[in-house]
Design an enzyme around this catalytic site. Structure first.
Site, PDB file in Angstrom:
ATOM      1  N   ARG A  27      -0.456  -9.453  10.655  1.00  0.00           N
ATOM      2  CA  ARG A  27       0.838  -8.848  11.009  1.00  0.00           C
ATOM      3  C   ARG A  27       1.958  -9.869  10.876  1.00  0.00           C
ATOM      4  O   ARG A  27       3.128  -9.529  10.839  1.00  0.00           O
ATOM      5  CB  ARG A  27       0.862  -8.349  12.468  1.00  0.00           C
ATOM      6  CG  ARG A  27      -0.142  -7.279  12.841  1.00  0.00           C
ATOM      7  CD  ARG A  27      -0.132  -6.117  11.925  1.00  0.00           C
ATOM      8  NE  ARG A  27      -1.165  -6.264  10.911  1.00  0.00           N
ATOM      9  CZ  ARG A  27      -1.159  -5.626   9.751  1.00  0.00           C
ATOM     10  NH1 ARG A  27      -0.178  -4.829   9.439  1.00  0.00           N
ATOM     11  NH2 ARG A  27      -2.134  -5.807   8.877  1.00  0.00           N
ATOM     12  N   LYS A  50       0.805  -1.210   0.000  1.00  0.00           N
ATOM     13  CA  LYS A  50       0.000   0.000   0.000  1.00  0.00           C
ATOM     14  C   LYS A  50       0.843   1.268   0.000  1.00  0.00           C
ATOM     15  O   LYS A  50       0.655   2.152  -0.838  1.00  0.00           O
ATOM     16  CB  LYS A  50      -0.893  -0.034   1.243  1.00  0.00           C
ATOM     17  CG  LYS A  50      -1.744   1.153   1.417  1.00  0.00           C
ATOM     18  CD  LYS A  50      -2.304   1.163   2.829  1.00  0.00           C
ATOM     19  CE  LYS A  50      -1.188   1.423   3.813  1.00  0.00           C
ATOM     20  NZ  LYS A  50      -1.684   1.781   5.150  1.00  0.00           N
ATOM     21  N   THR A  51       1.777   1.321   0.924  1.00  0.00           N
ATOM     22  CA  THR A  51       2.610   2.514   1.027  1.00  0.00           C
ATOM     23  C   THR A  51       3.428   2.701  -0.242  1.00  0.00           C
ATOM     24  O   THR A  51       3.627   3.808  -0.715  1.00  0.00           O
ATOM     25  CB  THR A  51       3.560   2.397   2.233  1.00  0.00           C
ATOM     26  OG1 THR A  51       2.791   2.003   3.359  1.00  0.00           O
ATOM     27  CG2 THR A  51       4.233   3.715   2.523  1.00  0.00           C
ATOM     28  N   ASP A  65      -4.442   8.181   2.833  1.00  0.00           N
ATOM     29  CA  ASP A  65      -4.032   6.855   3.296  1.00  0.00           C
ATOM     30  C   ASP A  65      -5.040   6.359   4.332  1.00  0.00           C
ATOM     31  O   ASP A  65      -5.668   7.162   5.010  1.00  0.00           O
ATOM     32  CB  ASP A  65      -2.640   7.004   3.937  1.00  0.00           C
ATOM     33  CG  ASP A  65      -2.015   5.667   4.259  1.00  0.00           C
ATOM     34  OD1 ASP A  65      -2.437   4.657   3.676  1.00  0.00           O
ATOM     35  OD2 ASP A  65      -1.092   5.638   5.089  1.00  0.00           O
ATOM     36  N   GLU A  66      -5.177   5.063   4.488  1.00  0.00           N
ATOM     37  CA  GLU A  66      -6.076   4.485   5.496  1.00  0.00           C
ATOM     38  C   GLU A  66      -7.478   5.088   5.412  1.00  0.00           C
ATOM     39  O   GLU A  66      -8.057   5.504   6.413  1.00  0.00           O
ATOM     40  CB  GLU A  66      -5.522   4.718   6.908  1.00  0.00           C
ATOM     41  CG  GLU A  66      -4.110   4.235   7.129  1.00  0.00           C
ATOM     42  CD  GLU A  66      -4.001   2.753   7.436  1.00  0.00           C
ATOM     43  OE1 GLU A  66      -4.985   2.015   7.163  1.00  0.00           O
ATOM     44  OE2 GLU A  66      -2.941   2.331   7.908  1.00  0.00           O
ATOM     45  N   GLN A 118      -9.625  -3.729   7.472  1.00  0.00           N
ATOM     46  CA  GLN A 118      -8.793  -3.279   8.586  1.00  0.00           C
ATOM     47  C   GLN A 118      -9.368  -2.043   9.258  1.00  0.00           C
ATOM     48  O   GLN A 118      -8.653  -1.268   9.896  1.00  0.00           O
ATOM     49  CB  GLN A 118      -7.372  -2.998   8.104  1.00  0.00           C
ATOM     50  CG  GLN A 118      -6.658  -4.254   7.639  1.00  0.00           C
ATOM     51  CD  GLN A 118      -5.210  -3.977   7.258  1.00  0.00           C
ATOM     52  OE1 GLN A 118      -4.393  -3.637   8.088  1.00  0.00           O
ATOM     53  NE2 GLN A 118      -4.912  -4.106   5.977  1.00  0.00           N
TER      54      GLN A 118
END
Length: 759
Positions: free
Chosen positions: A621, A53-54, A240-241, A271
DNA sequence: TAACTGCTCTTTTTT
DNA sequence: AGAGCAGTTA
């Protein structure tokens, strides 16, 4: 976008570049590349955990600048954490030639909006030096308001009021309006407090966290010219997010992007774990409705976790109804099965975690830093911490009390705030008698009355105390206080933050007093103040210009305890699942997997879905190994509780979960289905696993009556052995009356008692 | 003014 | 169990 411009730009690039244009895009998979290069119009990227994503956001920014010739100053990238913002900036910077990302607007919603407000807030009747109140400051102002209004603090909890006010603010309901619509008792009280609190904020020339988000919208509505100006500035907006945006963030972004509609959002509905803070999952679920012409990209290639981990995560999240369906696909090998650990209580659970860490270190060569231990609530950390210490395992707890929330730091910072904004009464009250100047509560109350009468600010009243006919001793104390403040105020106009802070320490002797106290605690505080001083020095070195005190304070107000850079030390990480979002570890322990703990009190289906997403976050994670653990009993609020295994365990594909014995849950289930054989104790325990492992998504773990009838000898983790006297009812409400050998007669709910049958 | 005591409450908490 | 707070006491 301007071809020519980009060509010109390239021509200007030095010949030796780290990466060529093609390499740059070759580092992405096909979907990522699509998302990076679709630069005009609205775009939504659904980025599964670990799908890069980043990388997509940063490459897109770099692409805009490098390939499309967009000026960095025209790009706005919004994140939720300083850490994410910092990382993004860093990565963009290294994709471009160092330094050419200057002028980019990357930051958290709060910090960017604060920055914008500094320029325009006078339009709304605040001054530019406004103070930002963090959650604690605002809580204390609410408390103050309640006292002013004669509302007892225990008739309505401050936390509840704070929540109600925050929700009202984020729904853009003004105090007046809220008062008219207030329903129940708490709401009515809250409405009155809200009105008072908001007025107080303005008197203090302060904004709370919610204000930072909603004031810009007020501003845009009242002054369309401002909005237009900003729309002209931000040609490209990236968020983002996105699943974590609340209503205000959603609206502000929508307004800013309305002209060009170059709005790019990245997120993962699976998420979304902050709905209790106002995050609205519908923002991401409905993006396509908001922007009909939007392009959507789904990133499902996962580069982080093994196949089994993703299989587990997929099988869990698939049970949510409200979601955008997607299954993560692993780019790693199948990996190992997950391990389910069962302990009799929370101490034993922690020990098992610790023992496992040690054995994996010994046998497989993992470093301490490869491990993370997750828990649902902070209260669970204590036991784990104890055990880690006892086993001499180095650990670090994330998200404990933030540096900036420590008393001594808040006190020092309050001075700085007050120096900058002398309407900040909150800070004034904090420092007025700190260090002790014999200005007690009674004197403060009289001073406030005096200020009220004269219609002046509290600080003004302090300076004019002589007129108030107070005792000479008090007047002197106040005068000396005002002397300190005045001196620092005038100093702050030219001096650096570091110089001001040093002078503050000299004038007030705060560090000296702590040092003189000479207790372990006071010395730690002393150290903290020195740390603050060195941070100020560092800041001053990097920001030699005039407005530095304001910026320094803004950084502090908007900083959080999760921002601390991970240092390179070798330790096990302990944190709540919430804190774990965005991180990754080779080996993950998810502890406390019990009903009512994880999932924690989920009364509504929506809440259960959020808990499930949280569990999903926890699992995703992990890179290589997951250990799931639960305890049969656990102290909660000082009382022992019997625990039932979390339903989430049963939602994982049973063929990839092993017990500590090595047996697979699926094999245990199969054997169970054949039935017939005499039931041994371990076998019965396995059957209980089965009971809690529904095969259908909808079914709930239930009756555990297997083999329990009148006369059965049973064992209970706390009460020991006993004989069943009586069985009442069936299903979830089934109860048993048991005569225990030493604990006497008890009636227990079968579903909570966790009984094992003895032979 | 500060130390003490008893009472309440208890999720998660990017800013 | 432990924190935080309000009211009480030295």
């Amino acid at each position: 976008m301007p071809e020519g411009k980009s060509r010109t730009r390239q021509a200007l690039q030095p010949i030796k570049r780290a990466r060529g244009l093609t390499d740059f895009l070759n580092e992405l998979n096909e979907v990522q590349r699509g998302a990076v290069t679709a630069t005009s119009g609205p775009v939504m990227v659904l980025a599964g955990a670990g799908s890069g994503k980043t990388r997509v956001i940063t490459y897109r920014i770099a692409y805009l600048i490098r390939n499309e010739g967009v000026s960095p100053a025209n790009i706005l990238a919004l994140t939720f954490t300083n850490k994410a913002a910092g990382e993004m900036r860093h990565r963009v910077d290294s994709l471009l030639r160092h330094g050419s990302a200057g002028g980019l607007w990357i930051g958290t919603f709060h910090s960017i909006f604060a920055r914008l407000l500094r320029n325009y807030i006078d339009l709304l009747g605040f001054s530019r030096n406004f103070t930002i109140f963090d959650a604690d400051d605002s809580k204390s102002l609410i408390r103050q308001s309640m006292t002013d209004l004669n509302i007892s603090h225990d008739s309505v909890p401050v936390n509840t009021i704070q929540g109600i006010i925050s929700r009202a603010k984020n729904s853009f309901i003004k105090p007046g309006e809220f008062q008219r619509s207030a329903g129940d008792y708490n709401q009515q009280k809250a409405a009155v407090i809200y009105e008072h609190y908001d007025r107080k904020l303005k008197e203090n020339n302060a904004l709370d966290f919610d204000d930072l988000l909603i004031k810009p919208i007020e501003l845009f509505n009242q002054f369309p010219r401002v909005l237009e100006e900003l729309q002209d500035m931000f040609h490209y907006i990236l968020i983002d997010e996105y699943q974590d945006t609340n209503r205000a963030q959603y609206l502000a972004a929508k307004m800013l992007g309305a002209r060009r509609r170059n709005i790019f959002v990245v997120g993962d509905d699976a998420q979304s774990i902050y709905s209790w803070r106002g995050a609205d999952i519908t923002n991401i679920l409905n993006f396509q409705d908001d922007y009909k012409e939007a392009k959507t990209f789904k990133l499902i290639e996962n580069y982080r976790s093994t196949g089994n981990i993703l299989k587990a995560a997929n099988s869990v999240i698939s049970r949510n109804v409200r979601q955008i369906r997607k299954e993560l696909v692993s780019h790693r090998n199948t990996g190992e099965p997950l391990t389910l650990m069962e302990a009799q209580d929370e101490r034993r659970e922690a020990e098992k975690v610790g023992e496992r860490i040690n054995s994996l270190r010994m046998k497989q060569g993992y470093e301490y830093s490869a491990f993370a231990v997750f828990y649902r609530t902070n209260a669970q950390s204590r036991v784990i911490e104890d055990i880690m210490r006892r086993l001499r395992i180095p650990y670090r707890i994330f998200g404990s009390v933030s540096f900036y929330k420590r008393k001594e730091i808040k006190d020092a910072v309050a001075y700085l705030r007050f120096i900058l904004n002398d309407r900040d009464t909150e800070s004034l009250l904090r420092i007025l008698n700190f260090p002790p100047r014999k200005i007690g509560d009674v004197s403060v109350a009289r001073l406030r009355e005096f200020a009220e009468e004269k219609g002046i600010s509290l600080y003004e009243a302090i300076k004019r105390a002589e007129e108030g006919g107070f005792q000479q001793r008090l007047v002197n104390a106040l005068a000396s206080f005002a002397g300190v403040i005045d001196k620092l105020e005038s100093m702050a106009e030219t001096a650096t933050v570091y110089e001001v802070l040093s002078e503050l320490f000299t004038l007030t002797s705060i560090p000296l007093l702590l040092q003189a106290e000479n207790t372990a605690e006071s010395l730690a505080r002393y150290e903290n103040l020195l740390e603050l001083l060195s941070m100020a020095r560092d800041f001053s070195d990097h920001n030699p210009d005039g407005s530095s005190l304001r910026d320094f304070l803004e950084n502090i107000s908007l900083a959080s305890n999760y921002d601390e850079a991970q240092d390179s030390d070798n330790y096990v990480s302990l944190m709540t699942v919430h804190a774990a979002k965005g991180l990754e570890f080779p080996v993950v322990f998810i502890t406390g997997l019990e009903e009512k703990l994880f999932p924690l009190n989920a009364y509504e289906p929506e809440q259960l879905e959020e808990e499930r997403r949280l569990f999903y976050v926890a699992m995703t994670r992990a890179q290589e190994k997951i250990f799931l653990s639960w305890a049969q009993t656990r102290y909660q609020y000082g009382q022992p509780h019997y625990c039932l295994k979390s339903m989430f365990i049963g939602e994982i594909d049973a063929s990839i979960v092993q017990k500590e014995s090595g047996a697979y849950l699926s094999d245990i289930q199969a054997k169970e289905r054949q039935g017939g054989q005499p039931v041994s104790r371990p076998e019965l325990a396995r059957r209980q696993d089965l009971a809690a492992a529904p095969s259908a998504p909808e079914s709930r773990p239930k009756p555990q009556a297997a083999g329990i009838r009148k006369g059965t000898m049973v064992h209970h983790a706390v009460f020991g052995s006993g004989t069943v006297l009586d069985v009442q009812g069936t299903g979830a409400k089934q109860k048993v009356r048991i005569q225990f050998r030493s604990a006497g007669e008890k009636t227990l709910m079968v579903q909570y008692a966790n009984l094992t049958v003895q032979r």
